[in-house]
Design a protein around this motif. Structure first.
Motif, PDB file in Angstrom:
ATOM      1  N   ARG A 150     -10.860  -0.486   9.593  1.00  0.00           N
ATOM      2  CA  ARG A 150      -9.750   0.390   9.187  1.00  0.00           C
ATOM      3  C   ARG A 150     -10.000   0.937   7.793  1.00  0.00           C
ATOM      4  N   ASP A 153      -7.780   3.760   6.077  1.00  0.00           N
ATOM      5  CA  ASP A 153      -6.516   3.304   5.500  1.00  0.00           C
ATOM      6  C   ASP A 153      -6.716   2.862   4.059  1.00  0.00           C
ATOM      7  N   THR A 154      -7.766   2.088   3.852  1.00  0.00           N
ATOM      8  CA  THR A 154      -8.031   1.566   2.517  1.00  0.00           C
ATOM      9  C   THR A 154      -8.347   2.691   1.542  1.00  0.00           C
ATOM     10  N   GLU A 157      -5.198   4.266   0.615  1.00  0.00           N
ATOM     11  CA  GLU A 157      -4.401   3.365  -0.209  1.00  0.00           C
ATOM     12  C   GLU A 157      -4.915   3.379  -1.651  1.00  0.00           C
TER      13      GLU A 157
ATOM     14  N   LEU B  79      -2.755  -4.831   6.897  1.00  0.00           N
ATOM     15  CA  LEU B  79      -1.661  -3.875   6.805  1.00  0.00           C
ATOM     16  C   LEU B  79      -0.816  -4.176   5.577  1.00  0.00           C
ATOM     17  N   THR B  82      -2.237  -3.240   2.162  1.00  0.00           N
ATOM     18  CA  THR B  82      -1.937  -1.836   1.898  1.00  0.00           C
ATOM     19  C   THR B  82      -0.514  -1.685   1.384  1.00  0.00           C
TER      20      THR B  82
ATOM     21  N   ILE C  72      -9.511   3.541  13.531  1.00  0.00           N
ATOM     22  CA  ILE C  72      -8.478   4.562  13.390  1.00  0.00           C
ATOM     23  C   ILE C  72      -9.044   5.873  13.916  1.00  0.00           C
ATOM     24  N   THR C 131      -3.270  12.433  12.653  1.00  0.00           N
ATOM     25  CA  THR C 131      -3.645  11.033  12.800  1.00  0.00           C
ATOM     26  C   THR C 131      -3.111  10.451  14.114  1.00  0.00           C
ATOM     27  N   ASP C 133      -2.711   7.006  14.560  1.00  0.00           N
ATOM     28  CA  ASP C 133      -2.465   5.592  14.313  1.00  0.00           C
ATOM     29  C   ASP C 133      -1.117   5.464  13.622  1.00  0.00           C
ATOM     30  N   PHE C 135       0.256   3.095  11.876  1.00  0.00           N
ATOM     31  CA  PHE C 135       0.298   2.559  10.510  1.00  0.00           C
ATOM     32  C   PHE C 135      -0.296   3.556   9.528  1.00  0.00           C
ATOM     33  N   ASN C 136      -1.328   4.259   9.980  1.00  0.00           N
ATOM     34  CA  ASN C 136      -1.899   5.305   9.141  1.00  0.00           C
ATOM     35  C   ASN C 136      -0.834   6.327   8.749  1.00  0.00           C
ATOM     36  N   VAL C 139       0.862   5.069   5.651  1.00  0.00           N
ATOM     37  CA  VAL C 139       0.076   5.254   4.425  1.00  0.00           C
ATOM     38  C   VAL C 139       0.107   6.722   4.009  1.00  0.00           C
TER      39      VAL C 139
END
Lengths: 330, 122, 490, 102
Positions: A150, A153-154, A157, B79, B82, C72, C131, C133, C135-136, C139
């Motif tokens: 993932r 995402d990081t 972030e 998760l 984040t 993702i 996107t 996803d 959860f994405n 973010v």
């Protein structure tokens, strides 16, 4: 066996949170919030989430307390309390009751705590646990999922930290710089603080570097290491005084470094695009690093993360404490 | 334990929401936000916990197989990593704005600020 | 190469922002050229994506080469390609506009940081549209929200208090969404939208899913400023600088409506919403109320920027209503209206900005003065007003037509009536501005015509032409959108 | 042996509960600061005990170190705060008596 400790902590935690919100002195409330963070980390550690606990210890208990104090330093800690004001409380009460009711309704159907066969634990995460080492040769599963599966995402972030730094800088920066470069207020600071901070800061930095580099094998990684590195800088700024801290690393330089950090991450991920691969697909490096391609790539992106987070935390502290003027502070 | 951990998470979220909506002090509102977010994190971490499992760091490199029952769920933890970082970023921005508001209105109290806000214009 | 367009559409503004952040302080002179290059390339990428989905219908992009649900993925269908085109189109117009508007509003030392955040915001909007996803999405919400807070707070002293409230409300919305995702995740164990859509029907009758639905929709409603949760929006937007507003006002809320369509239409499925939950009456009531309340405020206010904000509030009602009507035509109408409304809002905001900068205010009298002194702006304003009212060749007409048709087909007459009233109010509003022009006391000093700077004129002209073109090409877009609709529509 | 560690952890937890009394009542903010610091120290010990119970102590040392370091930073910030704002007792809460610290 851990459950006994967990139960005790879970009972203690809401009490501390309540006290933090109830206290009518902001400084006390902030300090108690720090204790709340510490206890919360223990709860998460007990549930096996060491990386989360590490991050919360660094961020929640350490840095955010310092941020709060930095703001209170130049403002007030008094709370005006008006017991007659009921109308807004009523609205809040209705909202909270509705919110709590909806959440509790949902809880009745949830699988048991700690059930290894619940959908969450039997779903996608099984793949991560069973195949991550074969795929990436990194034993810390959190790091693999964070920086590889993932990864985007990081990256985003990390971008959030950069955005916060830029935003706070832009909000607090004065249009005209203050005229007088006021004398260093920390010049007559206690000798003990100066010496001990100067003694301890290099160790903190070293420890931060270790946490970044060793994130593959133990709890830690870019975020935690970055926050610890940033904390080391904050400590130096506190003990040496604002003027010398400014000379060491100015805010524009922080912003450039933070952007470079994200650029390292994204740039490393963009290399596969040249070979028409997917963004952040580290397997293109296999010709260079062999089977360690993913592991080494993760280290590089973690360094990018650490750079951004370090500059982010330090820059946010500097902006908050000096009110954007970079003149005097804690 | 099921009831306890989820209800503590819900209590924390509700407490945070209460503070955000009913407190007059801007800093207290931000503290409410922080508590709200830790409540959410507790909720996610509780769902990924496994009884008798160890932390999600492999202690051997696959000799004798790696079984998913032995390790806590790493996905929920990522998760929430984040979410923590996002939380501190939001907190920083909120504090910066609160600082600016104090500089202009001389108070963190919402009522004072609103009273000040109405006077000069309109 | 074709599959890279999906990433490039979000990646180009992202890298542009990072490059700006790294070199901005060293070479502030190059900033506008970096930005211009970035936005041009991004528009090309979105056109490339559009042409790809025109032939392939569907593009998936797997970050890191990991197939979902492990990794993702970006999932681009025709509607999201349209959204990407919309974001980049509006962003390009807003960028050109900001080249002249920003120096009026901010000291030059803040420009590098401002543009870095600006481009990160654009890339966040694009990524939200594509996107795959859940959860994405959270973010990305935070990426957009945090850069938005900073950009909105640049309106100066008056902007801080509304922005602080926006920080609280925006975080609350995102948190609600996140808890909802948590409830979904705990019952299904996956975060990928397509995978969720496969797994969810097995647990449809669980209370947790109901909770998840409530929390996610409420969170999105807060983010998109639907009626009972709209309180934060008008205040924070009216105090913001115009150059921020050109980007935020057209896109910030619209993208959330599209995310709502994705989550409700594709993840929960239309069947869950209409048959199992039967939430349609509640949602339609909310949408109708949003239109009515927005319209009432439009009549009440006397400043163009504020009027635009409440037009947005009521237009959000149109789109949400269209989605929840659950008819094929109404959903097409809602999607078409998202794009059309973005174009209309950006034009309106630019007009308000020009009026504010050239004539020194945006009250009705100033706007009326515009007809004498700023002819180009006035023409653009007339065109966009025709579209807001819903005069036939303009996009506003087609979307309203589809929405009203859908409302009649599913029997929500109140919604149709509210739409008609909103149109009539727009006519009334338009005449209020014109009235000011015709009955203005002409002083003996004849007001001279002001030449708008090129950075104001080009985007206004392009936006006006784009509006007419978007309306004239309606039948193409109807067919284009129709192929990507969620299943289960009547 | 594990039982002993468990009991030790529970006793520490009980002491934390006692410290909560000081936090609630604590007449001055310094009392609260001290109580919080003691909670922080106890947390470190409980953390290590958890590591022993997990049978992975090596993994927990890093976190404990970070705890210790960060506790120090927060206390230092608080100390510097009180060097400037000398007032320790928190008294006024009524709207009329608001005083700005500078």
């Amino acid at each position: 066996m851990l459950i006994a400790i967990e139960v005790g902590l879970l009972i203690l935690v809401p009490c501390v949170a309540f006290v933090a919100l109830w206290l009518r002195d902001l400084m006390s409330a902030v300090i108690v919030l720090g204790a709340y963070s510490f206890l919360m980390c223990l709860v998460w550690t007990g549930m096996g989430a060491v990386d989360v606990a590490f991050t919360e210890a660094a961020v929640g208990a350490g840095v955010s307390t310092v941020f709060f104090i930095a703001v209170l330093f130049n403002t007030t800690r008094n709370i005006t309390f008006n017991p007659l004001d009921v109308s807004s409380k009523l609205v809040a009460l209705v909202a909270c009751l509705g919110f709590g009711y909806v959440l509790l309704q949902g809880v009745s159907d949830l699988p048991d705590w700690g059930d290894p066969y619940s959908p969450v634990n039997a779903g996608v995460s099984t793949y991560y646990i069973e195949n991550a080492y074969a795929d990436t040769h990194v034993p810390n599963l959190v790091t693999t999922v964070l920086a590889d599966y993932r990864s985007v995402d990081t990256m985003l972030e990390t971008t959030v930290v950069l955005i916060a730094l830029l935003g706070i800088f832009m909000i607090l920066k004065k249009d005209r710089p203050a005229q007088s470069d006021s004398s260093d207020t920390q010049a007559h600071d206690s000798l003990i603080i100066r010496l001990s901070a100067r003694f301890i800061a290099p160790f903190i930095q070293l420890f931060g570097l270790y946490v970044v580099a060793h994130g593959h094998h133990s709890p830690g990684g870019g975020f935690q290491g970055g926050v610890i590195l940033g904390t080391g800088l904050i400590l130096m700024a506190m003990s040496m005084g604002m003027a010398s801290a400014k000379r060491l690393l100015s805010i524009p330089r922080m912003i450039i470094l933070a952007a470079v950090g994200v650029l390292i991450y994204a740039g490393w991920g963009a290399v596969p695009l040249v070979y028409n691969g997917y963004f952040l697909d580290y397997s293109v490096w296999e010709s260079v690093f062999g089977s360690m391609a993913r592991s080494h790539s993760m280290l590089i992106v973690e360094i990018g993360v650490a750079l951004t987070v370090m500059c982010g935390m330090y820059g946010i502290y500097m902006s908050l404490v000096s009110d954007g003027g970079m003149q005097e502070g804690l | 334990m099921t009831t306890l951990s989820y209800s503590v998470a819900i209590i924390l979220m509700t407490m945070g929401l209460w503070a955000m909506l009913s407190k007059k002090n801007l800093i207290k509102k931000l503290m409410g936000l922080a508590i709200f977010q830790t409540g959410i994190i507790l909720f996610f971490i509780s769902m990924g916990a496994k009884e008798g499992a160890t932390i999600p760091i492999l202690d051997h490199h696959g000799y004798g197989g790696i079984y998913s029952d032995d390790y806590a769920n790493p996905l929920t933890q990522i998760l929430m990593l984040t979410a923590i970082v996002v939380g501190v970023a939001t907190l920083g921005l909120g504090l910066a704005l609160a600082r600016k508001i104090y500089a202009h209105y001389g108070s963190f109290n919402e009522d004072d600020i609103l009273a000040n806000l109405r006077e000069p214009n309109e | 190469m074709s599959s890279q367009w999906a990433f490039l559409a979000m990646g180009i503004p992202f890298f542009t922002a990072l490059i700006m952040g790294s070199v901005g302080y060293a070479a502030p002179r190059f900033m506008r050229w970096i930005g211009a290059t970035g936005i041009t390339l991004a528009v090309f990428a979105s056109i490339g994506l559009w042409s790809t989905v025109s032939t392939d219908e569907y593009v998936s992009y797997f970050f890191g080469g990991w197939l979902p649900p492990i990794g993702i993925a970006l999932e681009v269908d025709r509607i999201s390609a349209l959204m990407v085109l919309m974001v980049h189109g509006v962003a390009a117009l807003a960028y050109i506009f900001s080249l002249k508007a920003l120096p009026n509003e901010l000291p030059a030392s803040k420009h590098p940081v401002y543009y870095t955040l600006y481009f990160l915001l654009i890339s966040g909007f694009v990524a939200l549209a594509v996107t795959g996803d859940v959860f994405n999405v959270y973010v990305l919400f935070e990426v957009c929200a945090l850069s938005g807070y900073a950009l909105l707070a640049m309106g100066g002293k008056k902007a801080y208090v509304p922005t602080f409230n926006y920080v609280l409300m925006g975080s609350l919305g995102a948190c609600f969404y996140l808890i909802g995702v948590g409830y979904l995740f705990i019952k299904t164990g996956t975060l990928n939208m397509a995978h969720l859509a496969d797994v969810l029907p097995t647990v449809f009758f669980s209370r947790s899913i109901l909770t998840a639905f409530i929390l996610i929709t409420v969170g999105l409603f807060v983010k998109m400023a639907l009626f009972p949760f709209h309180g934060w929006m008008p205040n924070v937007y009216t105090k913001a600088p115009v150059s921020t507003l050109c980007l935020m006002a057209p896109l910030g809320t619209k993208i959330c409506v599209y995310v709502l369509l994705r989550v409700v239409g594709y993840v929960f499925s239309m069947e869950y919403m209409t048959n199992i939950l039967a939430v349609q009456p509640i949602m339609m009531t909310l949408a109708t109320l949003a239109i009515v309340v927005g319209t009432l405020y439009v009549v009440y206010h006397r400043h163009l920027t504020r009027i635009i904000m409440f037009i947005i509030v009521s237009e959000i009602g149109y789109m949400v209503g269209g989605i929840f009507l659950g008819q094929m035509d109404s959903v097409i109408g809602a999607v078409y209206h998202i794009a059309a409304d973005a174009l209309m809002t950006v034009t309106l905001v630019m007009v308000a900005g020009v009026v504010r900068h050239c004539l020194g205010g945006d009250a009705i009298a100033d706007v009326a003065m515009m007809f004498r002194r700023l002819p180009t702006t006035a023409i653009a304003f007339v065109i966009v007003c025709l579209s807001v009212i819903g005069v036939p060749p303009m996009p506003g007409f087609f979307s309203k037509f589809l929405l009203i048709k859908g409302a009649f087909m599913s029997g929500y007459y109140g919604f149709a009536v509210a739409l008609l009233i909103a149109s009539l109010t727009a006519v009334f509003l338009f005449f209020r501005f014109f009235e000011g022009y015709f009955y203005m006391k002409t002083d003996n000093t004849a007001p001279s015509v002001i030449q708008e700077p090129w950075a104001y004129r080009i985007p206004l002209v392009v936006a006006a032409i784009g509006l007419v073109g978007f309306g004239l090409s309606f039948s193409y877009w109807y067919g284009f959108i129709k192929l990507a609709l969620p299943l289960g529509l009547a | 042996m594990m039982g002993l560690f468990l009991v030790a952890a529970l006793v520490l937890l009980a002491f934390m509960g006692l410290l909560l009394y000081r936090i609630v009542v604590g007449p001055t903010v310094i009392d609260r600061l001290l109580a919080v610091n003691v909670i922080g120290t106890k947390s470190i010990v409980i953390l290590i005990i958890m590591g022993i119970l997990f049978d992975r102590v090596a993994m927990f040392i890093d976190i404990a170190l970070a705890y210790g370091l960060l506790n120090f930073i927060a206390s230092l910030a608080a100390a510097k705060y009180f060097r400037k704002h000398k007032k320790i007792h928190h008294v006024s809460t009524m709207p009329a008596e608001v005083s700005h610290d500078h």
